[in-house]
Each structure stands twice: as C-alpha cells, then as structure tokens.
Write a protein that holds these residues in place. Structure first.
Motif, short mmCIF file in Angstrom:
data_model
loop_
_atom_site.label_atom_id
_atom_site.label_comp_id
_atom_site.label_asym_id
_atom_site.label_seq_id
_atom_site.Cartn_x
_atom_site.Cartn_y
_atom_site.Cartn_z
N ALA A 109 8.04 -8.18 -4.48
CA ALA A 109 9.55 -7.70 -4.61
C ALA A 109 9.54 -6.43 -5.03
O ALA A 109 10.47 -5.72 -4.57
CB ALA A 109 10.08 -8.54 -5.65
N ARG A 110 8.62 -5.88 -5.70
CA ARG A 110 8.83 -4.36 -6.10
C ARG A 110 8.39 -3.49 -4.75
O ARG A 110 9.05 -2.38 -4.66
CB ARG A 110 8.08 -3.94 -7.12
CG ARG A 110 7.72 -2.50 -7.65
CD ARG A 110 6.92 -2.33 -8.88
NE ARG A 110 5.59 -2.24 -8.32
CZ ARG A 110 4.43 -2.09 -9.10
NH1 ARG A 110 4.76 -1.74 -10.23
NH2 ARG A 110 3.29 -2.23 -8.40
N SER A 111 7.59 -4.09 -3.96
CA SER A 111 7.23 -3.13 -2.77
C SER A 111 8.32 -3.34 -1.77
O SER A 111 8.89 -2.04 -1.04
CB SER A 111 5.99 -3.76 -2.24
OG SER A 111 4.76 -3.50 -2.79
N LEU A 112 9.13 -4.47 -1.77
CA LEU A 112 10.20 -4.59 -0.61
C LEU A 112 11.25 -3.57 -1.20
O LEU A 112 11.85 -2.80 -0.50
CB LEU A 112 10.58 -5.76 -0.60
CG LEU A 112 9.74 -6.72 0.01
CD1 LEU A 112 10.48 -8.23 0.43
CD2 LEU A 112 9.34 -6.36 1.34
N ALA A 113 11.47 -3.40 -2.47
CA ALA A 113 12.65 -2.75 -2.91
C ALA A 113 12.22 -1.34 -2.88
O ALA A 113 13.31 -0.47 -2.60
CB ALA A 113 12.84 -3.13 -4.62
N THR A 114 11.16 -0.90 -3.16
CA THR A 114 10.34 0.60 -3.06
C THR A 114 10.70 0.95 -1.58
O THR A 114 11.28 2.03 -1.43
CB THR A 114 9.00 0.68 -3.40
OG1 THR A 114 9.35 0.37 -4.72
CG2 THR A 114 8.53 2.16 -3.36
N VAL A 115 10.37 0.04 -0.54
CA VAL A 115 10.38 0.75 0.84
C VAL A 115 11.97 0.73 0.98
O VAL A 115 12.17 1.74 1.64
CB VAL A 115 9.67 -0.38 1.57
CG1 VAL A 115 10.11 -0.46 3.04
CG2 VAL A 115 8.10 -0.34 1.56
N ALA A 116 12.68 0.03 0.71
CA ALA A 116 14.12 -0.21 1.02
C ALA A 116 14.74 1.11 0.61
O ALA A 116 15.48 1.81 1.17
CB ALA A 116 14.75 -1.37 0.53
N VAL A 117 14.50 1.43 -0.79
CA VAL A 117 15.24 2.46 -1.37
C VAL A 117 14.52 3.96 -0.56
O VAL A 117 15.41 4.69 -0.13
CB VAL A 117 14.80 2.81 -2.78
CG1 VAL A 117 15.02 3.96 -3.31
CG2 VAL A 117 15.32 1.80 -3.73
N ILE A 118 13.27 4.10 -0.10
CA ILE A 118 12.78 5.35 0.38
C ILE A 118 13.24 5.36 1.89
O ILE A 118 13.58 6.40 2.10
CB ILE A 118 11.36 5.17 0.76
CG1 ILE A 118 10.49 5.15 -0.69
CG2 ILE A 118 10.56 6.48 1.37
CD1 ILE A 118 9.05 4.94 -0.80
N VAL A 119 13.33 4.04 2.58
CA VAL A 119 14.13 4.10 4.00
C VAL A 119 15.71 4.50 3.83
O VAL A 119 15.99 5.31 4.56
CB VAL A 119 14.12 2.71 4.51
CG1 VAL A 119 14.82 2.67 5.90
CG2 VAL A 119 12.65 2.34 4.88
N LEU A 120 16.30 4.07 2.98
CA LEU A 120 17.84 4.19 2.91
C LEU A 120 17.88 5.57 2.37
O LEU A 120 18.81 6.31 2.77
CB LEU A 120 18.33 3.10 2.18
CG LEU A 120 18.36 1.75 2.46
CD1 LEU A 120 19.45 0.69 2.09
CD2 LEU A 120 18.84 1.74 4.23
N GLU A 121 17.14 6.11 1.45
CA GLU A 121 17.38 7.59 0.95
C GLU A 121 17.38 8.56 2.26
O GLU A 121 17.80 9.55 2.56
CB GLU A 121 16.39 8.00 -0.27
CG GLU A 121 16.88 7.50 -1.54
CD GLU A 121 15.95 7.84 -2.61
OE1 GLU A 121 14.93 7.88 -2.52
OE2 GLU A 121 16.41 7.90 -3.68
N GLY A 139 0.92 -1.33 0.15
CA GLY A 139 -0.11 -0.11 -0.06
C GLY A 139 0.83 1.33 -0.07
O GLY A 139 0.51 2.34 -0.64
N ILE A 140 1.94 1.22 0.77
CA ILE A 140 2.91 2.24 0.80
C ILE A 140 3.38 2.54 -0.45
O ILE A 140 3.57 3.66 -1.04
CB ILE A 140 3.87 2.00 1.90
CG1 ILE A 140 3.35 2.12 3.31
CG2 ILE A 140 5.02 3.22 1.79
CD1 ILE A 140 4.31 1.79 4.33
N THR A 141 3.78 1.55 -1.22
CA THR A 141 4.27 1.66 -2.49
C THR A 141 3.35 2.38 -3.57
O THR A 141 3.58 3.05 -4.41
CB THR A 141 4.62 0.04 -3.08
OG1 THR A 141 5.85 -0.40 -2.24
CG2 THR A 141 5.43 0.02 -4.62
N PHE A 142 2.10 1.63 -3.55
CA PHE A 142 1.05 2.25 -4.45
C PHE A 142 0.85 3.73 -4.05
O PHE A 142 0.75 4.60 -5.18
CB PHE A 142 -0.14 1.36 -4.33
CG PHE A 142 -0.08 0.21 -5.16
CD1 PHE A 142 -0.25 0.15 -6.33
CD2 PHE A 142 -0.32 -0.90 -4.56
CE1 PHE A 142 0.12 -1.18 -7.17
CE2 PHE A 142 -0.33 -2.39 -5.09
CZ PHE A 142 -0.31 -2.35 -6.45
N ALA A 143 0.71 4.22 -3.04
CA ALA A 143 0.71 5.54 -2.59
C ALA A 143 1.88 6.39 -3.05
O ALA A 143 1.48 7.53 -3.72
CB ALA A 143 0.32 5.75 -1.07
#
Ligand SMILES: Cc1cc2nc3c(=O)[nH]c(=O)nc-3n(C[C@H](O)[C@H](O)[C@H](O)COP(=O)(O)OP(=O)(O)OC[C@H]3O[C@@H](n4cnc5c(N)ncnc54)[C@H](O)[C@@H]3O)c2cc1C
Length: 491
Positions: free
Chosen positions: A470-482, A208-212
C-alpha cells in the motif's frame, strides 16, 4: 539466511536471475522474491526477445532506429546503442543456459515480427517465452553454490551506511530477520498494480522504486507508463491476460463494436503501429462509437497454425469460452509497462553509492517515452549483466573491510491497515493518467494520494505485505502525479 552477503538482489525475474548468474563463486549473493519464484512479469512475457542475430537480413542501425522511433526520440542514444549491440550476446548466452527458443527448419532460431519492428527479429518460445527464460535461469541459479535463493521473502526495510546496506526480510510464516550486504541490485519489477486493470503480475507494486526513493535515489520519468492495446477484456479480473502483439504480427485484425477495422484511420501502419498509437486509436474510436467493445479477429488463419503458434493464448481464451480459431477475441487497453524508474547510468548505477537497478524498475533511457515490443527482456538481460560486471570490477578496489553490523530484530507490530487505500489509489490513477490523459483531474487526485501516503507513513501500522505494498502504491502515485503536475505547469 546468512548474516552477511557481498550482493543482495531483490527480484527473481529476468533481471535478478541473470544478474545473479554473472557473479563468480567467491562472491556471495542473496536473491529474494516476495512471492513464489515463478511469479513475476518476466514469467508472463509472451512475445519474445528482440535481437539482431543475423546481420544479413537485419542491421543494428535498423533496430536502433525502430527503438528510437517507438520511443518518440526521447531515448538515450548511448543506452540504445548498448542494448542493441550487446543484446544478441546475452540472448545467445541464455540459449546456452537452456532456454528452448523455437527453431526453424534449418535449426536457426525462428524470428517473428512485432509492431514497430521493421524486421523479423523477435526470438520466442511459442507464446510463453518469459516462462521458458525464467525456468531455465532458475534451474541454473539453483546449481550455484555462491547464490542463496529465498522465495516468499519480502524486503520490508533497506537502510544504508557508508559500507553497504542493512536489509530487513519478512517470511511467509511471519518471522523476520535482517542481513547486511555490500551492494544491492534492485530488480524488483514494475508498478502495474497502481492501476485498476493491468497485465502485470501481483508483485508489480513498485516496492523497489519506493525503497530507492526513500534512500534518496533519483527517480526519472515515472509518469511514462505504457498501456497495451489488446488485453483480454474480462471485467472481473484486475490482472488482465495479454493477447500478445505477435497475434497482430501474424495478421489479426482489430475490429470496433460494428465489426469494422479502424486502426488505419488513425495511423497508416494500422494494426502494426506501435502500441501507444494503437491504444490511443482504440480510446478515440471508443469515444466515437460510445462503446468499449473491441475485438481481435484472426479466424481466417489456419486453426492448426494458431494452436501451434499461440498455445497459451488459445487455451487461456478457451477457458473464457472464446475459441480464437472461430471467435473474435474481446480486447481493451490496460496498463502494461513502465518506461521510467530508478535512474541509472550505463553500468546500472543509481545515484546512491553501491545501489544498482536493472529491469523494469530502472530507467536506463533505452525506451524513451514508449517501449518497442520485446525490448524489455533484452534490457533486463543487458543491464543486469552490466550491473554485476561493474560490481565485480569495483570490488577489486572498494574498501569493504568495515565490520558488518550485527543483525537486529525489528518490532513489526502496529495498527491494523485501514481497508480500501490500495483500491482508492488505483482509482485515482486510472481516473486521470490513463491512455487519454485528464490533466484537469490531476491536482485533486494528487492531494488525495498525498493524504493517503501521509497516513501510511505516520499511522504506526503493522509492517506486513499489505502495508509495504500500500505504501509503495501510494508513493508511486504521488511521484507520478507530481511529475505530471510539473509537466503541465511548464507547458
Ligand atoms: C503479460 C506480459 C507480457 C510481456 N511480454 C513481453 C515480451 O514478450 N517481451 C518483452 O521483452 N517484455 C515483455 N513484457 C515485459 C517484461 O516481461 C518485463 O518488463 C520484464 O520481464 C521485467 O523483468 P524484471 O526482472 O525487471 O521484473 P519482474 O520479472 O517483474 O520481477 C520482479 C521481481 O521482484 C520481486 N520483488 C518485488 N518487490 C519485492 C519485495 N518488496 N521484496 C522481495 N521481492 C520483491 C518479485 O517477487 C519478482 O521476483 C511483458 C510483460 C507482461 C506483464
């Protein structure tokens, strides 16, 4: 599934279910869950719900103070006020809807203590409060004619126009369809699966975070992640069974590999310090003793009391050959909760018109930098109700007369997802953003997470659950680490 709905709710945890129940019969609601209805973080909740239900032995100001103290005063005071003052009404409401809270000898709801709370204010159903809540809410939702509820139905697409959202759904048998809704409430839960070890259920992949995020919604404080100090330390399992804070609340000692108590050496509140403090104490003690062996000891309590108070924990541990009435319970910290998320206002509105968020996927500001135990079910109830109330109110004046687009049939075929992306993302996160942070590792891990995300976005992969997650996990990781990189740069 119908072609059009007034409201689409993603998620059948406490937030999604309770939000759906607020809508009157003339408002159509579609409620979906990507796995079985019962598989959610809500249904795993053990300890209970925090609420000031009697103002003689407790006080709103004390609950507010405890929440702010645990949150390191980084909470939004207005959101905390709403949570604490309105929450008791919602707790009473779910009791009316059939949640079987444990009662004391006077027939009042039994209240227990948990770390960080200055009063006994946690109401519970033994040690399986979340299941008691979701079971009661699912039963009630199923009786409502205006709510269509679908399980094993994955949201794979969410597109917006000025009048609402076109959503794509993928069913268990491989079929798919699209539907249109005027408003969306994201109640899609947390991100635990972005770590190697988590207490979260398999659904917690940050979809959901990724879609938003893809719709342009503001995401806030995604790097504010809570680690629980006492998950059952079973090496083989990614999903780690939680040994609830209530066990320490009832007096369990935390022991190091030498069988000695140590929590009080790191904080005067000892075992009852907030969970981030206890997690930190364990990690530091782990470095000092060069050991990851830690234990909870509650063997000095009456065995019958333990079996009655913690039946689920007792039986789960027995399955692992640990009898909590006689044995020490092996524990170690792991990912548990997300304080940040899709940024919302007090009515759960995101920065995207008609898109709302509630529960663990949202950032209301109530938790600050660290959630106080048992405040999250409360938050899910209070802010999903507020989201629904806001939608009901604005439907009186919003122009919803534009024709809904016709459903389309998307081609979901594509390349096969390469093996190992999800595991790699988990290792990147565990490596640099666990209890004790390793800022020096963040830049390289971020570069790799971005490479993976880029490939997932550009690789023309088949749209299925593995790909979406997989796309959600990668998106979350990128947002967190940025976010972490930015914070490190400004320090
Ligand atoms: C082990 C454990 C114990 C806890 N104990 C407590 C406690 O005692 N007290 C407390 O206050 N909090 C506790 N928490 C935290 C609390 O349970 C959660 O924060 C809260 O329940 C989250 O509710 P939610 O409705 O936001 O999300 P969830 O309950 O996680 O529900 C998310 C829903 O979204 C759906 N979903 C996600 N992505 C998609 C998609 N792409 N398509 C379709 N559906 C999707 C899922 O299928 C699921 O139905 C605990 C958490 C855990 C893990």
């Amino acid at each position: 599934m119908k072609k059009n709905y007034d409201v689409l709710i993603i998620g059948t945890g406490a937030a999604g279910l309770y939000g759906a129940l607020q809508f009157p019969e003339n408002i159509s609601v579609l409620l979906i869950s990507k796995r079985e209805l019962s598989l959610s973080n809500s249904s795993l909740a053990q300890g209970g719900v925090a609420a000031v239900l009697d103002t003689i032995s407790d006080d709103y100001q004390l609950h507010i103070r405890d929440t702010m103290t645990a949150g390191k005063n980084k909470n939004d005071p207005a959101a905390v006020e709403v949570l604490v003052r309105e929450g008791p009404g919602d707790v009473m409401k779910i009791k009316e809807l059939g949640v079987d809270f444990d009662l004391d000898e006077n027939g009042d709801m039994q209240k227990t203590l948990e770390a960080g709370h200055s009063r006994h204010r946690i109401v519970h159903h033994k040690d399986s409060t979340g299941k008691a809540i979701t079971d009661a809410l699912i039963n009630t939702v199923k009786q409502r004619k205006n709510i269509d509820i679908y399980e094993n139905t994955l949201l794979y697409k969410l597109e917006k126009d000025s009048g609402g959202f076109a959503a794509g759904f993928l069913f268990e048998n491989g079929d798919s369809c699209t539907s249109y809704a005027r408003y969306v409430i994201m109640a899609s839960g947390g991100i635990g699966r972005v770590y190697k070890y988590t207490t979260n259920s398999a659904i917690a992949t940050g979809d959901g975070i990724t879609f938003a995020h893809m719709l342009g919604a503001r995401i806030k404080h995604l790097s504010w992640i809570q680690f629980h100090p006492t998950a059952f330390a079973a090496e083989a399992d990614r999903e780690r069974f939680l040994i609830s804070e209530a066990v320490r609340g009832e007096g369990a000692y935390l022991l190091n590999c030498e069988g000695k108590r140590f929590a009080h050496l790191y904080d005067e509140r000892g075992e009852l310090a907030p969970r981030d403090v206890v997690s930190d104490a364990i990690m530091r003690e782990s470095i000092r003793t060069n050991s990851e062996n830690f234990y909870l000891d509650i063997t000095y309590k009456d065995p019958e009391f333990l079996k009655e108070r913690f039946p689920m924990i007792y039986h789960k541990c027995l399955e692992e050959n640990i009898d909590i009435t006689k044995d020490h319970i092996p524990v170690f910290p792991c990912q548990h909760y997300l304080m940040g998320g899709i940024d919302v206002d007090l009515n759960a509105r995101t920065t995207v018109d008609r898109l709302y968020a509630a529960g663990e996927c949202s950032h209301t500001g109530v938790h600050g930098a660290n959630r106080l135990a048992s405040n999250s079910l409360l938050e899910a109830l209070v802010f999903s109700r507020r989201a629904a109330q806001d939608i009901i109110e604005r439907m009186k004046t919003d122009d919803n007369s534009s024709p809904c687009p016709e459903p389309v049939k998307d081609d979901l075929s594509g390349n096969k997802l390469p093996h190992g992306y999800r595991t790699e993302i988990r290792e990147l996160m565990q490596d640099c953003h666990f209890v004790i942070k390793k800022p020096e590792k963040v830049p390289a891990n971020l570069i790799r997470a971005k490479e993976i995300l880029n490939d997932l976005e550009q690789g023309g992969y088949e749209i299925n659950r593995d790909f979406i997650e997989a796309r959600s996990l990668a998106t979350v990781a990128v947002i967190v680490l940025e976010e972490v990189m930015k914070e490190n740069d400004t320090e």
